[in-house]
Design a protein around this motif. Structure first.
Motif, PDB file in Angstrom:
ATOM      1  N   UNK A 101       0.830  -1.204   0.000  1.00  0.00           N
ATOM      2  CA  UNK A 101       0.000   0.000   0.000  1.00  0.00           C
ATOM      3  C   UNK A 101       0.868   1.259   0.000  1.00  0.00           C
ATOM      4  N   UNK A 102       1.978   1.214   0.727  1.00  0.00           N
ATOM      5  CA  UNK A 102       2.906   2.353   0.723  1.00  0.00           C
ATOM      6  C   UNK A 102       3.454   2.592  -0.675  1.00  0.00           C
ATOM      7  N   UNK A 103       3.687   1.511  -1.427  1.00  0.00           N
ATOM      8  CA  UNK A 103       4.171   1.650  -2.802  1.00  0.00           C
ATOM      9  C   UNK A 103       3.133   2.347  -3.677  1.00  0.00           C
ATOM     10  N   UNK A 104       1.852   2.028  -3.476  1.00  0.00           N
ATOM     11  CA  UNK A 104       0.797   2.685  -4.247  1.00  0.00           C
ATOM     12  C   UNK A 104       0.771   4.190  -3.955  1.00  0.00           C
ATOM     13  N   UNK A 105       0.853   4.556  -2.681  1.00  0.00           N
ATOM     14  CA  UNK A 105       0.845   5.974  -2.315  1.00  0.00           C
ATOM     15  C   UNK A 105       2.028   6.703  -2.940  1.00  0.00           C
ATOM     16  N   UNK A 106       3.184   6.052  -2.940  1.00  0.00           N
ATOM     17  CA  UNK A 106       4.384   6.690  -3.485  1.00  0.00           C
ATOM     18  C   UNK A 106       4.264   6.879  -4.994  1.00  0.00           C
ATOM     19  N   UNK A 107       3.870   5.840  -5.706  1.00  0.00           N
ATOM     20  CA  UNK A 107       3.834   5.900  -7.168  1.00  0.00           C
ATOM     21  C   UNK A 107       2.756   6.871  -7.652  1.00  0.00           C
ATOM     22  N   UNK A 160       8.229  -1.237 -11.044  1.00  0.00           N
ATOM     23  CA  UNK A 160       7.826  -1.194  -9.637  1.00  0.00           C
ATOM     24  C   UNK A 160       7.477  -2.607  -9.166  1.00  0.00           C
ATOM     25  N   UNK A 161       8.373  -3.192  -8.397  1.00  0.00           N
ATOM     26  CA  UNK A 161       8.201  -4.584  -7.981  1.00  0.00           C
ATOM     27  C   UNK A 161       7.012  -4.770  -7.043  1.00  0.00           C
ATOM     28  N   UNK A 162       6.611  -3.719  -6.335  1.00  0.00           N
ATOM     29  CA  UNK A 162       5.556  -3.861  -5.343  1.00  0.00           C
ATOM     30  C   UNK A 162       4.201  -3.318  -5.810  1.00  0.00           C
ATOM     31  N   UNK A 163       4.076  -3.036  -7.092  1.00  0.00           N
ATOM     32  CA  UNK A 163       2.790  -2.604  -7.632  1.00  0.00           C
ATOM     33  C   UNK A 163       2.105  -3.790  -8.302  1.00  0.00           C
ATOM     34  N   UNK A 215       2.309 -20.550  -7.350  1.00  0.00           N
ATOM     35  CA  UNK A 215       2.661 -19.209  -7.806  1.00  0.00           C
ATOM     36  C   UNK A 215       1.430 -18.384  -8.149  1.00  0.00           C
ATOM     37  N   UNK A 216       1.655 -17.087  -8.249  1.00  0.00           N
ATOM     38  CA  UNK A 216       0.642 -16.196  -8.800  1.00  0.00           C
ATOM     39  C   UNK A 216       0.809 -16.129 -10.312  1.00  0.00           C
ATOM     40  N   UNK A 217       1.921 -15.526 -10.760  1.00  0.00           N
ATOM     41  CA  UNK A 217       2.221 -15.444 -12.191  1.00  0.00           C
ATOM     42  C   UNK A 217       3.115 -16.586 -12.661  1.00  0.00           C
ATOM     43  N   UNK A 218       3.964 -17.111 -11.781  1.00  0.00           N
ATOM     44  CA  UNK A 218       4.880 -18.168 -12.164  1.00  0.00           C
ATOM     45  C   UNK A 218       6.313 -17.793 -11.867  1.00  0.00           C
ATOM     46  N   UNK A 219       7.220 -18.731 -12.068  1.00  0.00           N
ATOM     47  CA  UNK A 219       8.640 -18.522 -11.764  1.00  0.00           C
ATOM     48  C   UNK A 219       9.393 -17.895 -12.928  1.00  0.00           C
ATOM     49  N   UNK A 220       8.764 -17.802 -14.086  1.00  0.00           N
ATOM     50  CA  UNK A 220       9.401 -17.198 -15.259  1.00  0.00           C
ATOM     51  C   UNK A 220       8.445 -16.183 -15.864  1.00  0.00           C
ATOM     52  N   UNK A 221       8.935 -15.435 -16.846  1.00  0.00           N
ATOM     53  CA  UNK A 221       8.096 -14.468 -17.533  1.00  0.00           C
ATOM     54  C   UNK A 221       8.269 -13.069 -16.987  1.00  0.00           C
ATOM     55  N   UNK A 222       7.779 -12.074 -17.717  1.00  0.00           N
ATOM     56  CA  UNK A 222       8.038 -10.674 -17.365  1.00  0.00           C
ATOM     57  C   UNK A 222       7.401 -10.222 -16.060  1.00  0.00           C
ATOM     58  N   UNK A 223       6.403 -10.958 -15.556  1.00  0.00           N
ATOM     59  CA  UNK A 223       5.716 -10.526 -14.336  1.00  0.00           C
ATOM     60  C   UNK A 223       5.925 -11.495 -13.175  1.00  0.00           C
TER      61      UNK A 223
END
Length: 777
Positions: A234-240, A287-290, A481-489
């Protein structure tokens, strides 16, 4: 494996087995399976073969018996009455084919008054209370059609988990067994809030948005879903977004003031309107935390860069569709050939030999399917922990390794209890050398491990596959996983709303045309109103869709190990699991018919598969889409004149005059009360049930046969740290007593006992406790 019936649940379970090397034969009637008319048949039938057999004739039943004589698995998606009529009862088949694993998938189980109601997903969602849950989309005025077929998907994965567990057991005993699951049992897995003691069985209609899950519109009309759940995110959202943290409301789910969070929602939406979606994507990319996704329509994610990069989208004979559900490092699956022609397998000769019996058959197994299996869990939130809970429900010993202060999901009562039921808990500091040593001792004794840390974290903690395989080469190591161990996300965070946005489930649940075209201007109040609808539509089912996939993957990994003797790394991905849940939409080819999305009023998909009001201001859901179903309804409801009406005499005519047919049926069903219609029509085999009552727990707990059918059980006080309480039963039923179900315990409840089991002395344990390496309640 032999498939019987036109059940999407059975078909999806069969696809996963076919992708992993099983020889799957679908036994179809002379006219072909009803599933052949659906665009998703290209996915549901891939890699399979087809045999035609009229099971109403002696010749057809003889052909099926010949297939079963060499088969390992029979998956049945027929009504219990049909099973009995065709002589396919479990006892007879077990006597004739003692090594056969049988699994039946029904709507409401094989016993009870609803057993022969056709297993339509909409019918189970209606009677089971899911449509009542979505009355929030109408401010409590009436139920809403459920767009995402979670009951069907849940039943598919439960059947898969059960079959693989039974095959693993058969490797040891040489004996098959009978299993069953149902769509109503699957719904018990999905109930997060209503099942626990003293739960509040009411919906909330106050506009109190959960601000970490903000929904907003961009300058070019794209709708986006954030998932900034937790202080760091949430702090990352406020910052970005350059929002003042001093005026941001608390991120906790409880204690929020409606006016305060509504004002913050407006600030987020104002900021997002400053740029286009492409411009925001550039800002968010590094942004890794968005955690943010565009709210897509069903099937649009076939073009998503993450899914295409990871191989989660494949093309077979011009049809784009999801790839294999589960990734395995040592025995990888692969999608098979395209859709088989009707009857292409002829007499049904098998390409693969029957699996050999290994050694003399010991005594029959007892207890749950995974009795004797130990699973270690390093996971939080819902998807992976709940998947491991399903293993505990089937007899596995699960040891939950928690941080010293416990899994954050323990906070919400009920939700937290469901995530830890049936598990032992050890609390330790995994970042300390002594804590890691304890974990490695546990790993040496374990059969499987499941975690949901993002890539890089397991390596830092010392619980990655390459490290642990040196300690225990037989370990089954699963990354949920959510997105997986590979790929852009792969490094991005994600929560259930992320998967709901990507899979199209949220847009479908909001209703057809709920979201206006991008070039239609909207005021801030209009954006706020629509964002609330999308937030309500994007409810928690994506977590549970992933959870049942986690359980199936663990079962697959353990069965593969039973045959090979070796462990391996496995991976499931929440985004792919939700593509499978929405598999009817995740198929694309040139000339594909338009996807079915609920109408704007969220009544259903057409006149013969929708909600109707009744005389007592109640609501029923009717499912009568086939010619036979329509005829049966008209005869039972006393409206036979509709059969003579040339507008409705054929399927094509009914489709062309759908609105007119809906009007006629509305007049018919408005003549009686909801309960009266349900009693009269279900007694005649018509799928028409009450839809305005809920939640699921109410109907299941108050059903006169609910406890006898195993839908719920009362835990003894000694089986939990919270005294005696009522919980749902096993979602898979075995043909033997599987033993008692477990309750919930506190963080670190079993720390001391487990350390003693690992060889630690009392003085060592006291030292570890004193230095906060480990913790007890």
């Amino acid at each position: 494996m032999v498939e019987l019936g036109s059940s999407a649940s059975v078909a999806v379970a069969g696809v996963v087995l076919a992708d992993n090397g099983a020889e799957v034969i679908g036994v179809e009637p002379p006219g072909g399976s009803a599933l052949r008319t659906h665009p998703a048949f290209a996915l549901w039938a891939r890699g399979k073969r087809s045999v035609v057999a009229d099971l109403s004739t002696p010749e057809g039943r003889a052909r099926l018996d010949a297939l079963l004589s060499d088969a390992d698995v029979l998956l049945v998606g027929l009504k219990p009455a049909a099973i009995e009529r065709l002589g396919l009862d479990a006892q007879r088949l077990a006597a004739a084919h003692p090594r056969l694993v049988q699994c039946a998938v029904t709507g409401f189980g094989t016993r009870g008054p609803f057993r022969d109601i056709p297993a339509w997903d909409g019918v189970v969602n209606a009677r089971g209370g899911r449509m009542w849950q979505f009355d929030t989309l109408h401010d409590g005025e009436r139920p809403a059609y459920v767009a995402v077929p979670v009951a069907s998907h849940g039943a598919a994965m439960l059947a898969l988990q059960g079959v693989l567990g039974a095959l693993r057991e058969r490797e040891r005993t040489g004996r098959g067994q009978y299993l069953e699951t149902s769509l109503i049992q699957a719904l018990t897995v999905y109930d997060m809030m209503y099942w626990f003691p003293d739960a509040y069985w009411e919906n909330s209609y106050t506009d109190t948005p959960f601000i970490p899950y903000s929904v907003a519109r961009t300058a070019d009309g794209a709708w986006v879903q954030f998932a900034q759940n937790g202080p760091r995110l949430f702090a990352a959202l406020l910052r970005v977004l350059e929002l003042d943290p001093d005026v941001a409301p608390p991120v906790e789910l409880r204690g929020q003031k409606p006016a305060e969070v509504q004002a913050f929602r407006t600030r987020v939406q104002e900021r997002m309107l400053e740029r286009s979606w492409a411009e925001w994507q550039e800002i968010f990319a590094d942004e890794r935390e968005i955690a943010v996704e565009r709210l897509l329509l069903p099937g649009e994610a076939l073009d998503h860069p993450q899914l295409t990069r990871t191989g989660d989208v494949v093309e077979i004979d011009g049809v784009r569709q999801p790839g294999p559900l589960i990734r395995l490092s040592a025995t990888p699956g692969a999608p098979g050939r395209s859709v088989p022609d009707l009857g292409e397998a002829g007499g049904g000769a098998w390409n693969a030999p029957a699996l050999p019996v290994r050694g003399p058959a010991p005594a029959p197994a007892t207890g749950g399917l995974f009795e004797g299996v130990t699973v270690l869990e390093f996971a939080t939130w819902i998807a992976t922990p709940l998947g491991v809970t399903l293993m505990a429900d089937l007899g596995a010993r699960v040891i939950k390794v928690e941080p010293l202060d416990g899994d954050p999901m323990r906070g919400p009562v009920g939700v937290g209890m469901k995530m830890v039921q049936g598990k032992q808990s050890i609390a330790l500091d995994l970042k300390s050398p002594e804590g890691l040593e304890i974990v490695h001792r546990l790993v040496a004794r374990a059969d499987a491990l499941a975690h949901n840390y993002r890539p890089g974290v397991p390596e830092r903690l010392g619980i990655d596959w390459e490290t642990l395989r040196r300690i225990n080469p037989r370990l089954v190591h699963l990354y949920g996983a959510s997105y997986g161990s590979t790929g852009p996300m792969s490094s991005k965070p994600a929560f259930h709303v992320t998967a709901g946005a990507l899979s199209g489930g949220a847009r479908a649940q909001a209703g057809y045309d709920a979201v206006p075209p991008p070039d239609v201007p909207l005021s801030l109040p209009e954006i706020a109103q629509l964002s609330r609808r999308l937030e309500l539509a994007n409810e928690g089912n994506p977590d549970f869709n992933a959870a049942v996939g986690v359980a199936a993957a663990l079962a697959l990994g353990l069965y593969a190990r039973e045959r090979s003797g070796e462990g391996q790394a496995l991976e499931t991905r929440m985004m792919l699991s939700n593509a499978y849940t929405n598999s009817k939409d995740f198929v694309d080819f040139e000339g594909r018919p338009p996807r079915e999305i609920p109408d704007a009023r969220l009544l259903g998909l057409g006149a013969l598969y929708r909600l109707y009001p009744t005389a007592d201001d109640g609501w029923v859901f009717l499912a009568a889409p086939s010619q036979r179903d329509f005829e049966r309804f008209c005869e039972a409801a006393g409206c036979g004149a509709l059969l003579e009406d040339p507008r409705f005499a054929s399927a094509a005519g009914r489709a062309s005059h759908d609105d007119e047919l809906a009007g006629e049926l509305e007049r018919v069903l408005a003549a009686r009360d909801a309960d009266a219609w349900e009693a009269a029509l279900t007694a005649r085999g018509v799928a028409c049930v009450r839809a305005d009552q809920g939640p699921p727990a109410r109907w299941i707990y108050e059903h006169p046969d609910g406890q006898r059918l195993g839908w719920w059980t009362q835990l003894p006080a000694e089986d939990s740290a919270f005294g005696s309480y009522r919980r749902y039963g096993r979602p898979i039923t075995q043909d033997r007593d599987a033993g008692p179900l477990g309750g919930a315990f506190r963080t670190g409840e079993h720390t001391r006992d487990l350390l003693v089991e690992l060889g630690y002395g009392e003085a060592e344990i006291d030292s570890l406790l004193e230095r906060r390496i480990v913790a007890v309640p």
